[in-house]
Design a protein around this motif. Sequence first.
Motif, PDB file in Angstrom:
ATOM      1  N   ASP B 251      19.806 -10.840  91.497  1.00 52.35           N
ATOM      2  CA  ASP B 251      19.688 -11.509  90.243  1.00 52.35           C
ATOM      3  C   ASP B 251      18.372 -11.813  89.721  1.00 52.35           C
ATOM      4  N   LEU B 252      17.260 -10.761  89.529  1.00 48.86           N
ATOM      5  CA  LEU B 252      15.992 -11.290  89.277  1.00 48.86           C
ATOM      6  C   LEU B 252      15.736 -12.174  88.424  1.00 48.86           C
ATOM      7  N   ASN B 253      16.569 -12.355  87.089  1.00 48.19           N
ATOM      8  CA  ASN B 253      16.547 -13.497  85.976  1.00 48.19           C
ATOM      9  C   ASN B 253      16.455 -14.877  86.937  1.00 48.19           C
ATOM     10  N   PRO B 256      12.100 -15.878  87.501  1.00 42.45           N
ATOM     11  CA  PRO B 256      11.002 -16.554  86.458  1.00 42.45           C
ATOM     12  C   PRO B 256      11.653 -17.995  86.278  1.00 42.45           C
ATOM     13  N   ILE B 257      13.019 -18.193  86.208  1.00 42.54           N
ATOM     14  CA  ILE B 257      13.638 -19.527  85.644  1.00 42.54           C
ATOM     15  C   ILE B 257      13.389 -20.462  86.778  1.00 42.54           C
ATOM     16  N   MET B 283      13.632  -2.748  93.888  1.00 40.85           N
ATOM     17  CA  MET B 283      14.171  -4.158  93.767  1.00 40.85           C
ATOM     18  C   MET B 283      13.112  -4.964  94.505  1.00 40.85           C
ATOM     19  N   LEU B 285       9.807  -4.687  94.572  1.00 31.03           N
ATOM     20  CA  LEU B 285       8.480  -4.518  93.730  1.00 31.03           C
ATOM     21  C   LEU B 285       8.866  -5.103  92.478  1.00 31.03           C
ATOM     22  N   ALA B 286      10.046  -5.184  91.650  1.00 33.16           N
ATOM     23  CA  ALA B 286      10.381  -5.815  90.800  1.00 33.16           C
ATOM     24  C   ALA B 286      10.415  -7.199  90.824  1.00 33.16           C
ATOM     25  N   MET B 289       7.156  -8.673  90.578  1.00 30.94           N
ATOM     26  CA  MET B 289       6.700  -8.702  88.948  1.00 30.94           C
ATOM     27  C   MET B 289       7.478  -9.748  88.237  1.00 30.94           C
ATOM     28  N   ALA B 290       8.639 -10.000  88.702  1.00 33.15           N
ATOM     29  CA  ALA B 290       9.435 -11.138  88.172  1.00 33.15           C
ATOM     30  C   ALA B 290       8.826 -12.622  88.471  1.00 33.15           C
ATOM     31  N   CYS B 329       1.288  -4.420  93.818  1.00 34.30           N
ATOM     32  CA  CYS B 329       1.776  -5.193  92.930  1.00 34.30           C
ATOM     33  C   CYS B 329       1.402  -6.575  92.864  1.00 34.30           C
TER      34      CYS B 329
END
Lengths: 336, 336, 336, 336
Positions: B251-253, B256-257, B283, B285-286, B289-290, B329
Amino acid sequence: MIIQLKSDANSQQIEAINQALADRSYKANPVSTQHRNYLVAIGKSEIDIRSIGVLEGIADIHRVSDQYKLVSKKWKLKDTVIDLGDGVNIGSGDFAVMAGPCSIEGEEQVESTVEHLASNGVRIMRGGVYKPRSSPYSFRGLGQEGLKMFHRLCSAKSIKIITEVMQVSQIKEMFDFVDIFQVGARNSQNFNLLDALGEVDKPVLLKRGISGTVDELLFAAEYIFSNGNEKIMLCERGIRSYEKAYRNTLDLNAIPILKERTHLPVIVDPSHGIGLRKYVEPMALAGIMAGADGIIVEVHEQPEKAFSDGQQTLNYKEAEILYRKMKDCFRLRESW
Amino acid sequence: MIIQLKSDANSQQIEAINQALADRSYKANPVSTQHRNYLVAIGKSEIDIRSIGVLEGIADIHRVSDQYKLVSKKWKLKDTVIDLGDGVNIGSGDFAVMAGPCSIEGEEQVESTVEHLASNGVRIMRGGVYKPRSSPYSFRGLGQEGLKMFHRLCSAKSIKIITEVMQVSQIKEMFDFVDIFQVGARNSQNFNLLDALGEVDKPVLLKRGISGTVDELLFAAEYIFSNGNEKIMLCERGIRSYEKAYRNTLDLNAIPILKERTHLPVIVDPSHGIGLRKYVEPMALAGIMAGADGIIVEVHEQPEKAFSDGQQTLNYKEAEILYRKMKDCFRLRESW
Amino acid sequence: MIIQLKSDANSQQIEAINQALADRSYKANPVSTQHRNYLVAIGKSEIDIRSIGVLEGIADIHRVSDQYKLVSKKWKLKDTVIDLGDGVNIGSGDFAVMAGPCSIEGEEQVESTVEHLASNGVRIMRGGVYKPRSSPYSFRGLGQEGLKMFHRLCSAKSIKIITEVMQVSQIKEMFDFVDIFQVGARNSQNFNLLDALGEVDKPVLLKRGISGTVDELLFAAEYIFSNGNEKIMLCERGIRSYEKAYRNTLDLNAIPILKERTHLPVIVDPSHGIGLRKYVEPMALAGIMAGADGIIVEVHEQPEKAFSDGQQTLNYKEAEILYRKMKDCFRLRESW
Amino acid sequence: MIIQLKSDANSQQIEAINQALADRSYKANPVSTQHRNYLVAIGKSEIDIRSIGVLEGIADIHRVSDQYKLVSKKWKLKDTVIDLGDGVNIGSGDFAVMAGPCSIEGEEQVESTVEHLASNGVRIMRGGVYKPRSSPYSFRGLGQEGLKMFHRLCSAKSIKIITEVMQVSQIKEMFDFVDIFQVGARNSQNFNLLDALGEVDKPVLLKRGISGTVDELLFAAEYIFSNGNEKIMLCERGIRSYEKAYRNTLDLNAIPILKERTHLPVIVDPSHGIGLRKYVEPMALAGIMAGADGIIVEVHEQPEKAFSDGQQTLNYKEAEILYRKMKDCFRLRESW
């Protein structure tokens, strides 16, 4: 099993192939798309496909162990590229950006957005004219008249249009005024709509259901493809989970899995995906690193004043920063 | 409300502050950490914090509207940096990489991994010696003896160790041989363990529960902090959803939260997160960025032969590619 | 494979059985419970169990294809009955009712509850003295002193006690004052606690994790059983879903599935299960029809004034109506 | 706000009411159903409804704080009863049973089912002729011809028919041959279909979405009602959760909550709900105790040979036991 027919295959040859399949208890579903003619053969027993492959009229033949067939990468290794004309491609080496408001509100708003997009090199504008709304008493969009205006202003600047289609009867009246038909999450298993979109020659962006599985999304695409339309892209837009800290759970896991399973382009929608404006940027960038071929993002001159949901919408300044960072991310990814 | 006491605040001054809080129906929880002394005051009524702030012995005072207090960014804007010694920091300008096998299996395996890490500039090695297992009949790890060997081989090369602690009684016996205590997802609300980890001066990596909320993760961290340990990092490791195409839903959301809500470093675990080896790289790398501050990733010389779950484990070659791309990244992210 | 040893099996015989298992690459886990001695043999190859069954010292032998063994109904068809003494049984032909407040608050409260229970024929009182709380600043229960008072007042009226144990070190100090140890949802995979509860001769009620699977619940029970304690009951208490109309999603589907898979009694907790007072009654009754062996329900003289969460707590009058209707439901079910 | 107009309200009076609403910034949505004429007035400011209520032409006026209006129990306390003719009612003191196969397969099958139903006093037969299928290559039902046969055989025995409608264009051709239109889970937010079903005078059973919320279900019903059709029932049919021990998670929590929020009848579908044949009975009985007004259940003479999914289908003998037990449960519930 997918049988690609030769373009000059004659009816006698096709008849012979059908007979050979029937002899092996396989049912052949004929599929004619913009590009080719296929037979999708479904059966239960194991057969040696070479015994079919030797027949005349066949260009190529593949066993596909997935339950979905035509959208599977097991059959077509080369990624599908969707050509929208005027040099706008999706799924090629370019990263596709589709930006714009949730709802089309009026001429002034479209003009402002078009200018914003054009000055940032964005070639596709999103904007709803038929809006699915939870409550029957909510604003449901400007409809056909809004679409015509939207199209007139965009085509003047060679901006392509993506907008949602909600029912079969709208397809015909929208056809001349859209470049991409969008199927919303709520219609992701509206099979009649999918059938009908398979019968037109216009690209379709298919959103994953609100709690749709990756397989259901691929099956939905198979509906469109098997009715004759190869121009499909898939879109991850957030799923439902137990977590309440954000409005939806953008499921980036789906991106690399879809890229592995299908040759269709995969788009990410961080706006609906997380549903909160200030987290749209990191989720968009994460989506690129996860492997997305493009993004669809909500942008509005004044998000606070947007007709529909502005909570997840970037303003122009935020969008410009995002465009720039996305370009950096995409360039880095391509460099590896 | 968080009251930071002056380092030389005397007991009379503290008494006066407590009295003032009690007069306003606030309960003061005294907290002494490695760095400072605090009073965390909990009450229901709105009060003017300036009426407290004028008292003697107070260095700083903050209203914190979140339900968690000491871990909130509303109080401490500056990101926490965790110093592991030998120039290894987490949460600073560097991106932290923790890599290694699921389970410590033996001397040879540790030596091989240490060499792999050292030659790639990775400074922290992961590896379990106490393993939580669904079935009581499964291998539960090499235990204390394994840990000592693990520590001996790592410290020889200045490699730091992160390993899971499962119960209060293990803390003392593990203390001298670990650099970071890991709390697993299944213990994310084991409050007694969290209390006890708050009483030691050693960093703790806290994993989100298998279906834990972002708030529950922050509250778990508050348990540790309020018992006296400020050295905490949080880890997103995949949640449970309805989707069966992957083993967990990373859950990359949450990244940032969490970065918005807390000053603590945030780590991402793509190995457990998606649970399938070939998707770990995108995932990870993502995750960068998150906004993640670091990664914890499973690496094994021969994933197929790993004692425990090798399905999500990279081999050395895959890991090396990942390290390099992560560096790219992170550098890009820092350049903005 | 489960091998029940004869009560008079000697060490030579057991040695021979172990050897025979080892020869077939099976690992034998010896288990001694209140009732019997077992060997739980785990292996990968298919073997003819009769070749083991003929050995001396064996009372019975069963192949168990489930991954959990001792708790499986594939081995023990007869339902487990837990005898609490004084004629209070769980899992027999009687329907077990456990009622009481969320937290033990004081002598007056316990006396009032005991009277309410006694006058309604309820034989087991629930009430927490160690409370797991999301926030470290919340009330965590009256502790050991509260438990002693709770026990004194209940045993005077032959009311049995169920209360939550949160960590290994509490087991010993609680042992003399409880009739059933409750393991809460947050500790459902606290394997050290489960191990330790397996070593005492006292019934354990095991709650399903907040998003635990049915299999994980059975494995947790296997931990307890395989450490020597057969007196286990399982409790469905609501899972996490996306729905926000109620606080938890009581998953009654788990009831018939658990009854099919295990011989252990199954209890339903409608209070936490749906989390909203006015729906506790219908969910409790539904639980009986789904096949539950008992209920655990929150009752308080004045729910509005309860220390901890009163939102899901019935008052005495509501509880009395529920007791009566539950009796009717259970009688109807037994009549079929 | 809901304004019920007098049956003889004239256009001048209605005009005056509209004007009064407009003066208060309220938008009036006129609704004409089989039974009455309404104005549903939506606005943001608080107004004294008596200032409207005094106007001529108004039979009744209610403030409804829910976001859905016409389906809310806040406005209409008396439960809706749906009269299918021939003494078959849903939502009255009788418990409605709808039983039959997943798909209509042929004349013989329908005759056998009709006989089974008639001899057990079941008055409504279910059976699909248009089948939504994940894969485009699956059997999609017998269509219009199958429906006519289904209707002919049922009406000969005064058995009512419920069958699924999938798109707007089917409504007209199905109208004369169905007694209840069923909207499937996948179409639960197909707003155009809901709009169109609001314009016909025929009962509609609306299934909850696969991960639909209770509120979304009520809003979907509001679509139908606000277009003019009051004859709606709601159906809980299982939601998606992380648990894999059963195919869907029948969410009985929704039953008492729906009964509290709406005056519409609530039906439970245990067949799809849990998806496994041997658990259908306990879940059906639990559904009654949770407060359901009726059941829809899959029954087939030989479930193993059913065209579509027989895994969740009862045979006649199992169904007969269920009918009898349901009667007992319903009688007990009514006796309280």
